[in-house]
Scaffold this motif. Sequence first.
Motif, PDB file in Angstrom:
ATOM      1  N   GLU A 245       0.977  -1.090   0.056  1.00 16.39           N
ATOM      2  CA  GLU A 245      -0.062   0.260  -0.028  1.00 16.39           C
ATOM      3  C   GLU A 245       0.943   1.220   0.186  1.00 16.39           C
ATOM      4  O   GLU A 245       0.288   2.483  -0.255  1.00 16.39           O
ATOM      5  N   GLN A 246       2.510   1.099   0.237  1.00 20.23           N
ATOM      6  CA  GLN A 246       2.961   2.163   0.284  1.00 20.23           C
ATOM      7  C   GLN A 246       3.337   2.575  -1.225  1.00 20.23           C
ATOM      8  O   GLN A 246       3.192   2.060  -2.099  1.00 20.23           O
ATOM      9  N   ALA A 247       3.536   4.144  -1.274  1.00 21.77           N
ATOM     10  CA  ALA A 247       3.749   4.478  -2.614  1.00 21.77           C
ATOM     11  C   ALA A 247       5.107   4.113  -3.042  1.00 21.77           C
ATOM     12  O   ALA A 247       6.094   3.736  -2.236  1.00 21.77           O
ATOM     13  N   GLY A 248       5.565   4.131  -4.348  1.00 23.43           N
ATOM     14  CA  GLY A 248       6.826   3.825  -4.769  1.00 23.43           C
ATOM     15  C   GLY A 248       6.877   2.288  -5.619  1.00 23.43           C
ATOM     16  O   GLY A 248       5.632   2.028  -6.178  1.00 23.43           O
ATOM     17  N   SER A 249       7.804   1.627  -5.503  1.00 22.68           N
ATOM     18  CA  SER A 249       7.909   0.371  -6.426  1.00 22.68           C
ATOM     19  C   SER A 249       8.658  -0.386  -5.678  1.00 22.68           C
ATOM     20  O   SER A 249       9.219  -0.218  -4.484  1.00 22.68           O
ATOM     21  N   PHE A 250       8.678  -1.819  -6.102  1.00 26.94           N
ATOM     22  CA  PHE A 250       9.315  -2.962  -5.461  1.00 26.94           C
ATOM     23  C   PHE A 250      10.211  -3.868  -6.451  1.00 26.94           C
ATOM     24  O   PHE A 250       9.543  -4.226  -7.537  1.00 26.94           O
ATOM     25  N   LEU A 251      11.148  -4.181  -5.876  1.00 24.20           N
ATOM     26  CA  LEU A 251      11.918  -5.455  -6.600  1.00 24.20           C
ATOM     27  C   LEU A 251      12.083  -6.722  -5.812  1.00 24.20           C
ATOM     28  O   LEU A 251      11.982  -6.588  -4.557  1.00 24.20           O
ATOM     29  N   LEU A 252      11.501  -7.777  -6.327  1.00 21.52           N
ATOM     30  CA  LEU A 252      11.301  -8.968  -5.527  1.00 21.52           C
ATOM     31  C   LEU A 252      12.222 -10.145  -6.531  1.00 21.52           C
ATOM     32  O   LEU A 252      12.403 -10.258  -7.396  1.00 21.52           O
ATOM     33  N   LEU A 267      -0.469  -9.008  -9.207  1.00 19.37           N
ATOM     34  CA  LEU A 267      -0.874  -8.717 -10.287  1.00 19.37           C
ATOM     35  C   LEU A 267      -1.602  -7.239 -10.041  1.00 19.37           C
ATOM     36  O   LEU A 267      -1.832  -6.334 -11.066  1.00 19.37           O
ATOM     37  N   ALA A 268      -2.153  -7.004  -9.034  1.00 23.54           N
ATOM     38  CA  ALA A 268      -2.711  -5.465  -8.746  1.00 23.54           C
ATOM     39  C   ALA A 268      -1.717  -4.690  -8.742  1.00 23.54           C
ATOM     40  O   ALA A 268      -2.232  -3.285  -8.653  1.00 23.54           O
ATOM     41  N   ASN A 269      -0.629  -4.941  -8.500  1.00 24.53           N
ATOM     42  CA  ASN A 269       0.690  -3.912  -8.486  1.00 24.53           C
ATOM     43  C   ASN A 269       1.600  -4.151  -9.652  1.00 24.53           C
ATOM     44  O   ASN A 269       2.894  -3.879  -9.601  1.00 24.53           O
ATOM     45  N   LYS A 270       1.049  -4.930 -10.927  1.00 24.20           N
ATOM     46  CA  LYS A 270       1.881  -4.987 -11.762  1.00 24.20           C
ATOM     47  C   LYS A 270       2.973  -3.961 -12.350  1.00 24.20           C
ATOM     48  O   LYS A 270       4.007  -4.498 -12.972  1.00 24.20           O
ATOM     49  N   LEU A 298       1.687 -13.862 -14.473  1.00 19.13           N
ATOM     50  CA  LEU A 298       2.551 -12.791 -14.614  1.00 19.13           C
ATOM     51  C   LEU A 298       2.991 -12.288 -16.084  1.00 19.13           C
ATOM     52  O   LEU A 298       3.061 -11.134 -16.377  1.00 19.13           O
ATOM     53  N   ILE A 299       3.093 -13.295 -16.650  1.00 21.54           N
ATOM     54  CA  ILE A 299       3.659 -13.217 -18.164  1.00 21.54           C
ATOM     55  C   ILE A 299       2.560 -12.672 -18.881  1.00 21.54           C
ATOM     56  O   ILE A 299       2.680 -11.489 -19.527  1.00 21.54           O
ATOM     57  N   ASP A 300       1.415 -13.083 -18.965  1.00 19.23           N
ATOM     58  CA  ASP A 300       0.240 -12.537 -19.613  1.00 19.23           C
ATOM     59  C   ASP A 300      -0.150 -11.188 -18.997  1.00 19.23           C
ATOM     60  O   ASP A 300      -0.815 -10.446 -20.115  1.00 19.23           O
ATOM     61  N   ALA A 301       0.230 -10.754 -18.063  1.00 20.96           N
ATOM     62  CA  ALA A 301      -0.016  -9.573 -17.432  1.00 20.96           C
ATOM     63  C   ALA A 301       1.047  -8.428 -17.805  1.00 20.96           C
ATOM     64  O   ALA A 301       1.162  -7.360 -17.338  1.00 20.96           O
ATOM     65  N   ASN A 302       2.205  -9.025 -18.428  1.00 22.83           N
ATOM     66  CA  ASN A 302       3.337  -8.253 -19.140  1.00 22.83           C
ATOM     67  C   ASN A 302       4.068  -7.615 -17.619  1.00 22.83           C
ATOM     68  O   ASN A 302       4.573  -6.420 -17.897  1.00 22.83           O
ATOM     69  N   VAL A 303       4.204  -8.467 -16.852  1.00 21.29           N
ATOM     70  CA  VAL A 303       4.971  -8.227 -15.482  1.00 21.29           C
ATOM     71  C   VAL A 303       6.319  -8.002 -15.903  1.00 21.29           C
ATOM     72  O   VAL A 303       6.921  -8.849 -16.800  1.00 21.29           O
ATOM     73  N   ASP A 304       7.339  -7.080 -15.258  1.00 20.02           N
ATOM     74  CA  ASP A 304       8.800  -7.102 -15.630  1.00 20.02           C
ATOM     75  C   ASP A 304       9.237  -8.366 -15.157  1.00 20.02           C
ATOM     76  O   ASP A 304       9.376  -8.143 -13.788  1.00 20.02           O
TER      77      ASP A 304
END
Length: 658
Positions: A245-252, A267-270, A298-304
Motif C-alpha cells: 500500500e506504500q507509494a513507490g515500487s518494488f524489487l522482488l 498482479l494488482a501492482n503489476k 504474470l507473463i500474461d499481465a506483462n509483468v517485468d
Amino acid sequence: MGKIASAHAYANNEVAYLAWDIDGKIEGCLGFEVVRIYLEPDGSVSLRDDGEEDRVPCAAWVGFKGQRNPHWLPQTTSIWPVQKLSWRDLTLRKRRNRAQLRPSEISVRYEIRPLGDWRPGLEPAPDPVPETVAVAKRGADGRPVLDADDRSVKIEAKAYDGKPRPLGYLGPAVATNAIRVTRWIGPFQSTFTNGVLAAQWLRNVIWEDGVKRPNELMGMISDPKNGIRKYLAGDVLPMLRELFEQAGSFLLALYELDDNELVDLLLANKNRIRLILANTGLVEGEWDVRNSHARQALIDANVDIQHRMFNNSTHIGHNKFVVHLDDDDAPVAVFTGSTNWTTTGLAGQTNNAIIIEDRNVAKAFADCWHRMLNDPLDLPTEFDDGMPDNQQGAPFRTSNETPARFTLDNGAKLEVWFSPNMPARRKSSAIPPDLREIYRLMRKAEQAILFLAFYPGQSGKDCIVGEAIEIGRTDQRLIVSGAVSSAQAMPNYVPGRKNDRNDPEDDEEAVSPHTFTEANVSIVRASRLDDRDLLSDFGGEELTAKGGIGAIIHDKVVVIDPLSDDCAVIFGSHNLGFKASYSNDENLVIVRGDKALAAAYAVHVLDVYDHYRFRAIEAELRRQGKKGWSGFLATEDTWLDPYADGAKGALMRYFARG
C-alpha cells in the motif's frame, strides 16, 4: 517451604513465554495458576465494563488422573494447573474456541501462584465443578453425529468428566514484568506464522462436521476467505498488504510462488514491480510445476520478470525478499525471512517474516537484486525442462564473498550476507564465510544457543546443528536447544544401507530418532500425536497440510544469548548449512545487540521447540517400545522434585531471571 523466587515474561506479536524459578520445593504443590492481566498505557490494570479488573486465568486442557476431557474443552489453570516452571500463552492472540486472532498492540503482565489440594486454612481456588455446556454429539468412533442437514447434533454435557479436585493457594501470587504484544521493534517489523498443524484444536476443527475429507486442510488454507487460513498465517499477510500500500515500487526475488492471494497482490501492482522468479523442484520428471500457474499469469499481465531457472538439483534460487523503493527509486525498506510465497509457507509451516526499515540495509538487498539481474541464466526450451549446467556466474559468487555491515539507528549492528559465496559449485570441507561468522558468534555464547531449522545438513553435519552440539560438549554450562523439521537432519540419524543388492531383505533400514539429548544439549524434530500414543483424550493430529509431504519447521533462525547486551539473532532464507552457501541464491541477516528483537525471536523458537519437544519425546518412547506420559496431571507433588533439586529446568531458570 519453598516459594516462587523470580518470574519473567517475554513476547513477540503472537505468543508470550513465561518462566519462573523456585528457591526450594513447595510442599504439596500440584502446579501453578497463571493469570493474564491487561494493562493501560500508563501501566495500571485495565478495567472491564463492569468495573472489575481485566484478569484472565490462562486456559488449560489437561486434567488430573481420574478426569477426562472428551470434548477437548478448556478449563483454567486455576482448575488444571501448570506442572512445570514455564508457560506459553498461546491464547494471548490465538483463540482456541474459534479461528480468530485477538488484536495486537496491547500490554499485559502475568501473575503466577502455586496450588495444592485445598485444606482448611488455605484460600480456595475457583470452584472446579464442571459447567454444563452444549457440545457435539459423537458416535462410537469419536466422530461428530450429523443431522439430516449435515449439521452437527448438539447435546448437553459436563465440560469435563470425573471427580472435581478442589485446590487452594499455597502462597502469594508473583507478578512478571509487563510486556508489549507488537510486531514493531525499532527499525523492524517482525512476525511469525501460526502454522503448527500438529495441534488438538486443529484436529477438532477438521473433524467438526464429522468427516475428514482428502486434502480438506489444503482446501481450507488455500481459500483467502477461510478463517483457518487467516488464523494460521497470522500477521504475515496483513504486513505484506500494508507494504504494497506504500507509494513507490518494488524489487522482488522469489523462490516459490503459488498462493493465489499473493499472486493477485502482485498482479494488482503489476506496473510497480520487477520480479526475479526462480524455479521450484522436480515433480514427476518436470521442473517448476508449482510456480507454473503464477508464472504464466504474470507473463500474461506483462509483468517485468526475469526467469531465473536453475532446473537442476544442485542449485536453487532460494530468496524470498522484497525491496521497497520510494518515488525516486531509492531503497527504503526490505521484507525478508523464511516465508515462501506459497499456501503452505503462509499457513502450513512455522516461518518468520520481517521488514527492516533502514535505507542502507534496503540498498544492500537492492544491490544484490541487480547483481542477480546481471547474472542471467540460460532459459530452457520449455520451463519444465531440466538444465543440469545452469549455475551462478563467477562474478556473482565473488561479489557475495564479503558482507554489508551497518549500525542501525537504535545502536544495533546488522550484517547481511548473500550466497553463493564460495568459488566451488559443490560443497567441500571448506567452511563458507557466512557460516564461519555464525560459528564465531556461536562459540562466543555464554548462556544459550537456540535454533530452528528445516534441513541444514544430513545428520547435523556441515551446518549449525553439528556446530551447536560441539560447542555444547565443550561448555556444558551452555544451554543448547533447537528443533528441526527433517528426520535426516537429526544428529543421531543413521542412513539406511544396502548390504546385498540381490537380497532386499538384507537391507538395513535408516534409524531416525525423534530426539537427541546429551547433557545440556536438546534437539527435537517435528513429530505429531497419533490416536495410539496416549490413552487419555488426545487424538491423531495433522503434521503437514499435504498428508506427510513438505516442511513442518521451515524457519532458519539462530538466537544467541538473548538476555545479554551481546545477543545475536540470525535469520533469512539461508538454510544454515554448507549447501546453501555453496550452491544457492540466499540472504542471511545477523543482528547483534538488539535485545527486544532477540526476545521476539527467542519466544518463537521456544514456542516451536516446546510444542514439538513433548511430541518428539512421546514418539521416541513409542519407537523404543517404552511407555510414555499418562496423559494426565500428576496427583502428588513429586513432579516438582527434579525442578527443586536442579536436575530439570535449566532453560526455564535462565529465562526466569530476566
